[in-house]
Design an enzyme around this catalytic site. Structure first.
Site, PDB file in Angstrom:
ATOM      1  N   ASP A   1       2.134  16.272  22.530  1.00  0.00           N
ATOM      2  CA  ASP A   1       3.018  16.686  21.436  1.00  0.00           C
ATOM      3  C   ASP A   1       2.406  17.958  20.868  1.00  0.00           C
ATOM      4  OD1 ASP A   1       4.233  17.129  18.990  1.00  0.00           O
ATOM      5  OD2 ASP A   1       4.406  15.000  18.516  1.00  0.00           O
TER       6      ASP A   1
ATOM      7  N   LYS B   1      11.853  30.187  13.386  1.00  0.00           N
ATOM      8  CA  LYS B   1      11.905  31.273  14.373  1.00  0.00           C
ATOM      9  C   LYS B   1      11.560  32.616  13.720  1.00  0.00           C
ATOM     10  CE  LYS B   1      13.108  28.643  17.888  1.00  0.00           C
ATOM     11  NZ  LYS B   1      12.235  28.441  19.060  1.00  0.00           N
TER      12      LYS B   1
ATOM     13  N   TYR C   1      15.334  25.640  11.165  1.00  0.00           N
ATOM     14  CA  TYR C   1      15.190  26.279  12.487  1.00  0.00           C
ATOM     15  C   TYR C   1      15.054  27.794  12.336  1.00  0.00           C
ATOM     16  CZ  TYR C   1      16.318  27.354  17.415  1.00  0.00           C
ATOM     17  OH  TYR C   1      16.292  27.815  18.718  1.00  0.00           O
TER      18      TYR C   1
ATOM     19  N   ASN D   1       7.150  27.413  24.574  1.00  0.00           N
ATOM     20  CA  ASN D   1       8.596  27.235  24.686  1.00  0.00           C
ATOM     21  C   ASN D   1       9.154  26.038  23.905  1.00  0.00           C
ATOM     22  OD1 ASN D   1      11.332  27.264  26.245  1.00  0.00           O
ATOM     23  ND2 ASN D   1      10.443  25.252  26.709  1.00  0.00           N
TER      24      ASN D   1
HETATM   25  P1  NAD Z   1      15.643  21.772  25.548  1.00  0.00           P
HETATM   26  O1  NAD Z   1      15.945  20.769  24.506  1.00  0.00           O
HETATM   27  O2  NAD Z   1      16.096  21.510  26.943  1.00  0.00           O
HETATM   28  O3  NAD Z   1      14.074  22.062  25.620  1.00  0.00           O
HETATM   29  C1  NAD Z   1      13.183  21.842  24.581  1.00  0.00           C
HETATM   30  C2  NAD Z   1      11.983  21.131  25.197  1.00  0.00           C
HETATM   31  O4  NAD Z   1      10.947  21.016  24.225  1.00  0.00           O
HETATM   32  C3  NAD Z   1      12.342  19.703  25.651  1.00  0.00           C
HETATM   33  O5  NAD Z   1      11.859  19.492  26.962  1.00  0.00           O
HETATM   34  C4  NAD Z   1      11.592  18.831  24.659  1.00  0.00           C
HETATM   35  O6  NAD Z   1      11.180  17.579  25.195  1.00  0.00           O
HETATM   36  C5  NAD Z   1      10.391  19.730  24.343  1.00  0.00           C
HETATM   37  N1  NAD Z   1       9.736  19.367  23.090  1.00  0.00           N
HETATM   38  C6  NAD Z   1      10.310  19.184  21.881  1.00  0.00           C
HETATM   39  N2  NAD Z   1       9.379  18.858  20.976  1.00  0.00           N
HETATM   40  C7  NAD Z   1       8.193  18.850  21.630  1.00  0.00           C
HETATM   41  C8  NAD Z   1       6.862  18.583  21.227  1.00  0.00           C
HETATM   42  N3  NAD Z   1       6.574  18.247  19.966  1.00  0.00           N
HETATM   43  N4  NAD Z   1       5.878  18.668  22.146  1.00  0.00           N
HETATM   44  C9  NAD Z   1       6.161  19.002  23.432  1.00  0.00           C
HETATM   45  N5  NAD Z   1       7.410  19.257  23.869  1.00  0.00           N
HETATM   46  C10 NAD Z   1       8.410  19.170  22.969  1.00  0.00           C
HETATM   47  O7  NAD Z   1      16.245  23.149  25.019  1.00  0.00           O
HETATM   48  P2  NAD Z   1      15.921  24.652  25.449  1.00  0.00           P
HETATM   49  O8  NAD Z   1      17.127  25.429  25.132  1.00  0.00           O
HETATM   50  O9  NAD Z   1      15.383  24.722  26.810  1.00  0.00           O
HETATM   51  O10 NAD Z   1      14.812  25.058  24.382  1.00  0.00           O
HETATM   52  C11 NAD Z   1      13.623  25.761  24.731  1.00  0.00           C
HETATM   53  C12 NAD Z   1      13.291  26.764  23.639  1.00  0.00           C
HETATM   54  O11 NAD Z   1      14.288  27.772  23.627  1.00  0.00           O
HETATM   55  C13 NAD Z   1      13.227  26.196  22.231  1.00  0.00           C
HETATM   56  O12 NAD Z   1      12.121  26.734  21.534  1.00  0.00           O
HETATM   57  C14 NAD Z   1      14.524  26.679  21.615  1.00  0.00           C
HETATM   58  O13 NAD Z   1      14.434  26.792  20.219  1.00  0.00           O
HETATM   59  C15 NAD Z   1      14.676  28.007  22.295  1.00  0.00           C
HETATM   60  N6  NAD Z   1      16.036  28.549  22.272  1.00  0.00           N
HETATM   61  C16 NAD Z   1      17.046  27.952  22.955  1.00  0.00           C
HETATM   62  C17 NAD Z   1      18.315  28.512  22.896  1.00  0.00           C
HETATM   63  C18 NAD Z   1      19.488  27.924  23.622  1.00  0.00           C
HETATM   64  O14 NAD Z   1      20.611  28.413  23.423  1.00  0.00           O
HETATM   65  N7  NAD Z   1      19.308  26.932  24.473  1.00  0.00           N
HETATM   66  C19 NAD Z   1      18.547  29.669  22.148  1.00  0.00           C
HETATM   67  C20 NAD Z   1      17.485  30.241  21.460  1.00  0.00           C
HETATM   68  C21 NAD Z   1      16.240  29.678  21.530  1.00  0.00           C
END
Ligand code: NAD
Length: 268
Positions: free
Chosen positions: A70, A175, A171, A97
């Protein structure tokens, strides 16, 4: 001469890599030659999904291991980086990430709702960046790589580091915080030849924002915000991550690369 995006011999930790952008980035880094640590949360189906990512990498001839942690917990983060070193003997790249969302009107947002998002998206990214910086500053430089960065930290932030987000103030604040964390770290670590950058994704087709794209109506509404006319895919971000992690971008530090189909070009 090595191709500039070649990552052979490099070791990368990707947090939250069992799904979405982290998964695609881990696979892309491995395809470019990096040995990867696929971090995932303990419990739930994360372990199985992380193992499937490692298997996908191994099937394509790459090298990957999984590691539960975590990222909001200091001891677990330190253990994650110790495991990476134990397994591969060095570290070159961190892709920070992992992230979560928790939407709520401000009046209903509990302290726990606020804190959990800040804990993962901001404090967790700090803890991982600190752990990586400690390794980069203590390990001997790779003799095969003279004159280029000795370490590389990449944050996956969001267009919401600059675009406000009503009902997601936790959020957006996290960011925005990552933006200053990245820039300040880049300034601090540049003399040690450690590069620090962010990718700010727009709307990417992953689980975190599924309600925004999984019906024709919601997708049509979303597409009105994206000049390029399509939703982003995890690979769009992964390709940018490989470039920022590689020597091809060696003079780039302290910057945010928006991978958003032009979303930030529209005024709110
Ligand atoms: P996602 O939910 O598939 O991935 C997020 C991952 O983080 C998941 O695998 C989750 O299990 C893991 N996670 C969450 N809390 C955690 C913790 N405490 N310890 C370890 N792992 C943890 O979604 P995503 O879109 O792939 O998100 C990845 C990143 O991209 C994030 O930081 C998100 O804010 C950012 N993001 C995503 C988008 C989008 O449109 N998808 C846009 C902007 C930013």
């Amino acid at each position: 001469m090595q191709h500039a995006t070649e990552l052979r011999g490099r070791v990368a930790v990707v947090t939250g890599a069992s799904s979405g952008i982290g998964r695609a980035t881990a696979i892309a880094l491995a395809a470019a030659g990096a040995q990867v640590v696929i971090n995932h949360r303990a419990g739930g189906d994360s372990q199985g999904r992380a193992a499937a990512v490692a298997e996908a990498i191994q099937r394509q001839g790459g090298t990957a291991v999984t590691a539960a942690a975590d990222i909001a917990k200091e001891a677990e983060v330190d253990h994650l980086f110790a495991q990476a070193l134990q397994h591969y003997g060095r570290l070159d790249i961190l892709v920070n990430n992992a992230g979560i969302e928790h939407a709520s009107p401000i009046a209903d947002m509990t302290l726990a709702d606020w804190q959990r998002v800040i804990d993962v998206n901001l404090t967790g990214h700090f803890l991982c960046a600190r752990a990586a910086a400690r390794v980069f500053q203590s390990q001997p430089p790779d003799p095969a790589r003279q004159g280029v960065a000795l370490g590389n930290i990449l944050f996956i932030s969001s267009v919401h580091e600059v675009i406000p987000w009503a009902f997601q103030v936790n959020y957006a604040a996290s960011k925005g915080g990552v933006s200053m964390l990245m820039k300040s770290l880049a300034q601090e670590l540049a003399p040690a030849r450690i590069r620090v950058n962010s990718i700010a994704p727009g709307a990417i087709r992953t689980a975190i924002n599924q309600p925004a794209w999984d019906t024709p109506e919601s997708l049509a509404k979303l597409l009105k915000l994206i000049p390029y006319g399509r939703i982003g895919e995890p690979d769009d971000v992964a390709r940018a991550a490989v470039w920022l992690a590689s020597d091809a971008s060696d003079y780039v530090t302290g910057t945010t690369l928006f991978v958003d189909g032009g979303m930030t070009l529209y005024p709110e």
